[in-house]
Design a protein around this motif. Structure first.
Motif, PDB file in Angstrom:
ATOM      1  N   THR A 127      15.980 -38.103  70.328  1.00  0.00           N
ATOM      2  CA  THR A 127      16.816 -38.192  68.739  1.00  0.00           C
ATOM      3  C   THR A 127      18.798 -38.994  69.996  1.00  0.00           C
ATOM      4  N   ALA A 128      18.853 -38.245  70.535  1.00  0.00           N
ATOM      5  CA  ALA A 128      19.577 -39.188  71.934  1.00  0.00           C
ATOM      6  C   ALA A 128      19.550 -40.118  71.946  1.00  0.00           C
ATOM      7  N   ALA A 129      18.259 -40.779  72.548  1.00  0.00           N
ATOM      8  CA  ALA A 129      17.972 -42.248  73.201  1.00  0.00           C
ATOM      9  C   ALA A 129      18.075 -42.913  72.021  1.00  0.00           C
ATOM     10  N   ALA A 130      17.653 -42.910  70.971  1.00  0.00           N
ATOM     11  CA  ALA A 130      17.580 -43.338  69.825  1.00  0.00           C
ATOM     12  C   ALA A 130      19.148 -43.551  69.350  1.00  0.00           C
ATOM     13  N   GLY A 131      20.036 -42.714  69.203  1.00  0.00           N
ATOM     14  CA  GLY A 131      21.228 -42.404  69.024  1.00  0.00           C
ATOM     15  C   GLY A 131      21.667 -43.215  69.594  1.00  0.00           C
ATOM     16  N   LEU A 137      24.367 -50.653  69.171  1.00  0.00           N
ATOM     17  CA  LEU A 137      24.053 -51.958  68.207  1.00  0.00           C
ATOM     18  C   LEU A 137      25.298 -51.850  66.888  1.00  0.00           C
ATOM     19  N   ASN A 138      26.202 -50.988  67.442  1.00  0.00           N
ATOM     20  CA  ASN A 138      26.678 -50.679  66.528  1.00  0.00           C
ATOM     21  C   ASN A 138      26.704 -50.263  64.643  1.00  0.00           C
ATOM     22  N   ILE A 139      25.536 -49.555  64.682  1.00  0.00           N
ATOM     23  CA  ILE A 139      25.150 -48.451  63.465  1.00  0.00           C
ATOM     24  C   ILE A 139      25.477 -47.461  63.459  1.00  0.00           C
ATOM     25  N   PRO A 140      26.692 -47.164  62.861  1.00  0.00           N
ATOM     26  CA  PRO A 140      27.566 -45.691  62.658  1.00  0.00           C
ATOM     27  C   PRO A 140      26.678 -44.762  62.272  1.00  0.00           C
ATOM     28  N   GLU A 141      26.952 -43.036  62.701  1.00  0.00           N
ATOM     29  CA  GLU A 141      25.913 -42.814  62.502  1.00  0.00           C
ATOM     30  C   GLU A 141      26.209 -41.753  60.539  1.00  0.00           C
ATOM     31  N   SER A 142      26.891 -41.843  60.259  1.00  0.00           N
ATOM     32  CA  SER A 142      26.732 -41.983  59.082  1.00  0.00           C
ATOM     33  C   SER A 142      25.598 -42.479  58.365  1.00  0.00           C
ATOM     34  N   LEU A 143      24.623 -43.355  59.455  1.00  0.00           N
ATOM     35  CA  LEU A 143      23.447 -43.826  59.128  1.00  0.00           C
ATOM     36  C   LEU A 143      22.695 -43.766  59.165  1.00  0.00           C
ATOM     37  N   TRP A 144      22.635 -43.067  60.172  1.00  0.00           N
ATOM     38  CA  TRP A 144      21.129 -42.808  61.248  1.00  0.00           C
ATOM     39  C   TRP A 144      20.443 -41.795  60.062  1.00  0.00           C
ATOM     40  N   LEU A 145      20.575 -41.219  59.154  1.00  0.00           N
ATOM     41  CA  LEU A 145      19.645 -40.680  58.218  1.00  0.00           C
ATOM     42  C   LEU A 145      19.252 -41.306  57.066  1.00  0.00           C
ATOM     43  N   LYS A 146      19.944 -41.695  56.694  1.00  0.00           N
ATOM     44  CA  LYS A 146      19.736 -42.742  55.465  1.00  0.00           C
ATOM     45  C   LYS A 146      18.324 -43.281  55.990  1.00  0.00           C
ATOM     46  N   ARG A 147      17.949 -43.565  55.013  1.00  0.00           N
ATOM     47  CA  ARG A 147      16.690 -44.794  54.606  1.00  0.00           C
ATOM     48  C   ARG A 147      17.090 -45.507  54.533  1.00  0.00           C
ATOM     49  N   VAL A 148      15.984 -46.064  55.628  1.00  0.00           N
ATOM     50  CA  VAL A 148      16.106 -48.018  56.298  1.00  0.00           C
ATOM     51  C   VAL A 148      16.414 -48.940  54.970  1.00  0.00           C
ATOM     52  N   SER A 149      16.074 -48.413  53.282  1.00  0.00           N
ATOM     53  CA  SER A 149      15.839 -49.462  53.017  1.00  0.00           C
ATOM     54  C   SER A 149      17.376 -49.928  52.416  1.00  0.00           C
ATOM     55  N   ALA A 150      18.178 -48.578  52.518  1.00  0.00           N
ATOM     56  CA  ALA A 150      19.527 -48.442  52.395  1.00  0.00           C
ATOM     57  C   ALA A 150      20.828 -49.080  52.659  1.00  0.00           C
ATOM     58  N   LEU A 151      19.968 -49.734  53.855  1.00  0.00           N
ATOM     59  CA  LEU A 151      21.073 -50.263  54.649  1.00  0.00           C
ATOM     60  C   LEU A 151      20.842 -52.494  54.480  1.00  0.00           C
ATOM     61  N   SER A 152      22.112 -52.757  54.384  1.00  0.00           N
ATOM     62  CA  SER A 152      21.929 -54.141  54.227  1.00  0.00           C
ATOM     63  C   SER A 152      21.595 -54.940  54.999  1.00  0.00           C
ATOM     64  N   VAL A 153      20.563 -56.656  54.882  1.00  0.00           N
ATOM     65  CA  VAL A 153      20.441 -57.345  56.423  1.00  0.00           C
ATOM     66  C   VAL A 153      20.290 -57.475  57.259  1.00  0.00           C
ATOM     67  N   GLY A 154      21.268 -57.541  57.284  1.00  0.00           N
ATOM     68  CA  GLY A 154      22.159 -57.816  58.829  1.00  0.00           C
ATOM     69  C   GLY A 154      22.395 -55.975  59.948  1.00  0.00           C
ATOM     70  N   GLN A 155      22.691 -54.529  58.662  1.00  0.00           N
ATOM     71  CA  GLN A 155      22.234 -53.629  59.549  1.00  0.00           C
ATOM     72  C   GLN A 155      20.896 -53.687  60.008  1.00  0.00           C
ATOM     73  N   GLN A 156      19.689 -53.432  59.184  1.00  0.00           N
ATOM     74  CA  GLN A 156      18.969 -53.748  59.643  1.00  0.00           C
ATOM     75  C   GLN A 156      17.735 -54.557  60.314  1.00  0.00           C
TER      76      GLN A 156
END
Ligand SMILES: Nc1ncnc2c1ncn2[C@@H]1O[C@H](COP(=O)(O)OP(=O)(O)OP(=O)(O)O)[C@@H](O)[C@H]1O
Ligand SMILES: [Mg+2]
Length: 235
Positions: A127-131, A137-156
Motif C-alpha cells: 500500500t505504501a509503495a502504491a501510494g 503522479l499527482n493523484i491525491p490520497e482522497s481518490l485512492w479508495l475510490k473506484r477507478v471508474s469514478a476518476l476523470s480520463v486524465g486521472q485514470q
C-alpha cells in the motif's frame, strides 16, 4: 548493464498477409533509456509493442529483452517474463473498473512475486509503495479508495502509469497513452512519466503518431506506412 532491448533482422507478418507488417533490421536500447516509436495508423506500432512484450513472436529474427531471447521462449515463459519485468500502459488503460484506485495500482505485485518483493524493498508495504507512485503522479490520497471508474480520463491515465511502474519493472511499454489528453495535460503527463522512468531506472518504449513528443526521448524509431500505401506512393 544488460541492454533493455536488442532486435536483429526482425520481420513479422500476420497470417494470410502478402507483405510483412513490420521489418526492423537492427535496434538496440540501453538499459534505462527511452525510445519513441512513431508511424502512421497501420504501420505496426501496436504489433511491435506486442512483440516486445512477448505476446506475439516474430516470423523471422530475434528479439532480446533484458538479454533474454524472449522471441525463442515458450508462451508460458514469456507470460512469466512479462509479469515480472514489463510494465504495460495500454491505450485504453485496461484498469479494472470494480477495483479501487490503489488496488489497481497494486495488481502487478499480486501477479508477480518478483515485483512484490521489489516493491517491498523500497517501501514498508505494498500500500505504501502504491501510494508513493500515486503521489508522484499527482493523484491525491482522497481518490485512492475510490473506484477507478469514478476518476476523470486524465486521472485514470496517471493511475495506469502508476500501475505500470509498480515493482520497478526494467521495461515500461506505453501504447499512445496521451491520445485522450489536451496539450497541457500531455506535457504534464510526459514530464511525469519520463521523469519517473528515469528515477526508477526503467527503460521506456513509447508509441505515438504525434512527432512533437519526440523531444522527451533518447532514441526515435519511425515505422513506414503499411505496404499497400507504400506501393501507391511509388506508382
Ligand atoms: N489481430 C490481427 N490479425 C490480423 N492482422 C492484424 C491484426 N492486428 C493488426 N493487424 C494488421 O497489422 C497492421 C498493423 O496494425 P497495428 O495495430 O500494429 O498498427 P498501428 O501502427 O498500431 O496502428 P494505429 O496507429 O491505428 O493504432 C494492420 O494494418 C493490420 O493489417
Ligand atoms: Mg496501435
Amino acid at each position: 548493464m544488460a541492454d533493455a532491448l536488442s532486435i536483429e533482422s526482425l520481420a513479422f507478418r500476420w497470417p494470410g498477409q502478402q507483405h510483412n507488417t513490420l521489418s526492423i533490421d537492427r535496434l538496440q536500447l540501453p538499459a534505462g533509456s527511452s525510445l519513441f516509436v512513431r508511424g502512421p495508423s497501420g504501420s505496426g506500432k501496436s504489433t511491435l509493442l506486442n512483440l516486445l512484450a512477448g505476446v506475439l513472436v516474430p516470423t523471422e529474427g530475434v528479439i532480446q529483452v533484458l538479454d533474454q531471447p524472449l522471441s525463442q521462449q515458450p508462451g508460458k515463459q514469456r507470460d512469466r517474463f512479462r509479469a515480472d519485468h514489463i510494465g504495460y500502459i495500454f491505450q485504453q488503460f485496461n484498469l479494472l473498473p470494480y477495483l479501487s484506485v490503489i488496488d489497481n495500482v497494486m495488481l502487478p505485485c499480486r501477479l508477480s512475486r518478483r515485483r512484490h518483493q521489489k516493491a517491498l524493498s523500497e517501501a514498508e508495504s505494498l500500500t505504501a509503495a502504491a501510494g508513493d507512485r500515486l503521489t508522484r503522479l499527482n493523484i491525491p490520497e482522497s481518490l485512492w479508495l475510490k473506484r477507478v471508474s469514478a476518476l476523470s480520463v486524465g486521472q485514470q491515465q496517471r493511475v495506469a502509469a502508476a500501475r505500470a511502474l509498480m515493482g520497478l519493472p526494467e521495461l515500461v511499454i506505453a501504447d499512445e497513452p496521451t491520445s485522450a489528453l489536451d496539450q497541457d495535460n500531455v506535457d504534464n503527463f510526459m514530464d511525469v512519466l519520463t521523469g519517473q522512468c528515469q528515477a526508477l531506472g526503467s527503460a521506456l518504449v513509447f508509441v505515438s503518431h504525434d512527432r512533437h513528443l519526440a523531444r522527451w526521448f533518447d532514441q526515435e524509431l519511425e515505422l513506414d506506412a503499411p505496404a499497400p500505401s507504400r506501393n501507391e506512393a511509388v506508382s
